[in-house]
Scaffold this active site. Structure first.
Site, PDB file in Angstrom:
ATOM      1  N   CYS A 132       0.942  -1.202   0.105  1.00 57.60           N
ATOM      2  CA  CYS A 132       0.042   0.005   0.051  1.00 57.60           C
ATOM      3  C   CYS A 132       0.726   1.166   0.049  1.00 57.60           C
ATOM      4  CB  CYS A 132      -0.947   0.043   1.250  1.00 57.60           C
ATOM      5  SG  CYS A 132      -1.958   1.581   1.255  1.00 57.60           S
ATOM      6  N   CYS A 135      -0.231   4.271   2.293  1.00 51.39           N
ATOM      7  CA  CYS A 135       0.054   3.930   3.681  1.00 51.39           C
ATOM      8  C   CYS A 135       1.275   3.957   4.084  1.00 51.39           C
ATOM      9  CB  CYS A 135      -0.449   2.406   3.946  1.00 51.39           C
ATOM     10  SG  CYS A 135      -2.030   1.925   3.708  1.00 51.39           S
ATOM     11  N   ASP A 136       2.282   3.542   3.277  1.00 52.75           N
ATOM     12  CA  ASP A 136       3.625   3.634   3.725  1.00 52.75           C
ATOM     13  C   ASP A 136       4.839   4.368   3.059  1.00 52.75           C
ATOM     14  OD1 ASP A 136       2.526   1.810   5.311  1.00 52.75           O
ATOM     15  OD2 ASP A 136       2.919   0.094   4.071  1.00 52.75           O
TER      16      ASP A 136
END
Ligand SMILES: Cc1cc2nc3c(=O)[nH]c(=O)nc-3n(C[C@H](O)[C@H](O)[C@H](O)COP(=O)(O)OP(=O)(O)OC[C@H]3O[C@@H](n4cnc5c(N)ncnc54)[C@H](O)[C@@H]3O)c2cc1C
Lengths: 312, 105
Positions: A132, A135-136
């Protein structure tokens, strides 16, 4: 209470089904185990959904879908469906928290990212290996990142990651990308993006954080170790190599093909009153536009099914 | 829930006594935001046994990386300053987080 329609999953397919079902004045429940929106909530740009112009992010699109479905009266609940009994006239869905009853069920459980399947991948997830980018991505500011895959998602997420990373290398097992031409053109123009063709990752290593990976050239069989830059200490590997349908619940119950639910043009599965919608069914294009279309059809067919099978 | 940052991470987590939960998250991480209300609920139930904290990694990226956190969501349990358990990424679901917390109650 027995709902007219219970929808498992609140990705684009489930939310669209919820909107159509509630709008048809059926009592509608959407059950979701995680965040609303499914896969599309994890991407920063949805450029190909008709009408979603000018920087529509996945979460923005999803929140409008949620608002619209709820506006028509669809109810949403957080729970994980763990088993189902759908052969009878009243379908029973057993969740982690509660049990639900419905006259019809729409299975919109979508898909989950495929893993590389090499040693070290599991241990290093969240420690350099990710599925993701939104997300990261921020962890990799000024670091090096490798993106595995050659389709639309891989190339688009690679471009998103150039906002953070010093350099992004796309590792692809073929010698050309599968992504749409317009996306490819942008990627080839991006100076931060590099390519490693005919290559697959066969090993990931690191003590606490990802430090080393082995890349194999599928043409020559040659294996090369890539180490983190000494000053960085680590790098990122983002994996976008396709998806596996999330159909475990229905294995052995409804007809499937390679793990995907078989359904007709009306989203009917092999069990009366059970419909499938979205990425979890056999189809040729898995996108938001087709997921929402499936959801709409499934909901209208569920209405028809109820009219024909249940007395007022 | 105690909001952590660069300044108080050491004091609230690493040199703290007892059991501390750290919810690593970021504003662009949808799965993290979806988990958050459940973590709050669990805090109401178990806040007397575990200290609940959260760290927005965009404000303290180096602190997170220092804890070997390079992907979200992460719900980690520290005991007397040592990370002893946790759930990461896909594995972090409402169910696994609940089970994790109940292990330390
Ligand atoms: C990084 C990325 C970028 C993408 N970019 C684009 C793009 O630009 N344009 C585009 O059109 N498409 C894009 N896609 C594809 C698109 O996201 C999918 O086609 C779409 O989300 C499919 O919708 P769905 O509702 O079928 O499934 P999903 O989105 O997978 O949603 C299924 C939902 O069901 C829930 N669920 C599963 N099992 C259970 C259970 N047992 N109990 C309760 N809930 C359950 C899941 O948690 C999930 O939220 C992208 C995908 C990714 C991963």
């Amino acid at each position: 209470m027995i709902y007219d329609v219970v929808i498992i999953g609140s990705g684009p397919a489930g939310l669209s089904a919820g909107l159509y079902a509630a709008r048809a004045r059926m009592s509608t429940l959407i059950i979701e185990k995680e965040a609303a929106g499914g896969q599309i909530a994890t991407t920063d740009e949805v450029a190909n959904y008709p009408g979603s112009v000018e920087n529509v992010t996945g979460p923005a699109l999803v929140s409008r879908m949620v608002e619209q479905a709820e506006g028509f009266g669809a109810k949403r609940i957080t729970d994980t469906i763990e088993s189902v009994d759908v052969t009878g006239k009243v379908k029973i869905l057993k969740g982690e928290n509660e049990e639900y009853q419905a006259k019809s069920v729409i299975v919109a459980t979508g898909a989950v990212p495929k893993h590389i399947g090499c040693p070290g991948e599991k241990e290093l997830t969240g420690r350099g290996v990710s599925y993701c980018a939104t997300c990261d991505g921020a962890f990799f500011e000024e670091l090096e990142v490798f993106v595995v895959g050659g389709g639309d998602s891989a190339v688009e997420e690679a471009m998103y990651l150039t906002k953070f990373a010093r350099k992004v290398t796309i590792v692809h097992r073929r010698d050309e990308l599968r992504a749409a031409k317009s996306i490819q053109e942008k990627a080839f123009k991006n100076e931060k993006i590099d390519f490693l063709w005919n290559s697959v990752i066969t090993d990931l290593k690191g003590d606490g954080l990802l430090e080393t990976m082995t890349v194999k050239n599928v043409k020559t069989g040659e294996e090369t170790e890539i180490h983190a830059d000494e000053d960085d200490g680590t790098f990122g590997v983002f994996v976008f190599i396709g998806y596996d349908p999330a159909n475990k619940l229905f294995e052995g119950l409804v007809e499937m093909e390679n793990g995907y639910i078989v359904s007709d043009d009306n989203m009917k599965t092999s069990i009366p009153g059970v419909f499938a919608a979205g990425d979890n069914r056999v189809k040729s294009l898995r996108q938001v536009v087709t997921a929402t279309a499936d959801g709409a059809i499934a909901a209208t067919q569920a209405e028809k099914y109820i009219e024909e099978n249940f007395e007022e | 829930m105690i909001e952590l940052n660069k300044e108080n991470f050491e004091e609230e987590v690493l040199t703290a006594e007892g059991t501390v939960l750290v919810d690593f998250w970021s504003p662009s991480c949808e799965p993290c935001k979806a988990l958050m209300p459940h973590v709050h609920e669990l805090e109401e139930k178990h806040g007397d046994k575990i200290k609940f904290t959260s760290l927005d990694i965009t404000k303290a990226r180096r602190v997170a990386i220092g804890q070997k956190v390079m992907g979200l969501p992460v719900i980690a349990i520290y005991q007397n300053g040592e990370r002893v358990d946790g759930v990461v990424g896909d594995e972090a679901t409402t169910k696994s987080v609940k089970e994790l917390i109940e292990k330390f109650c």
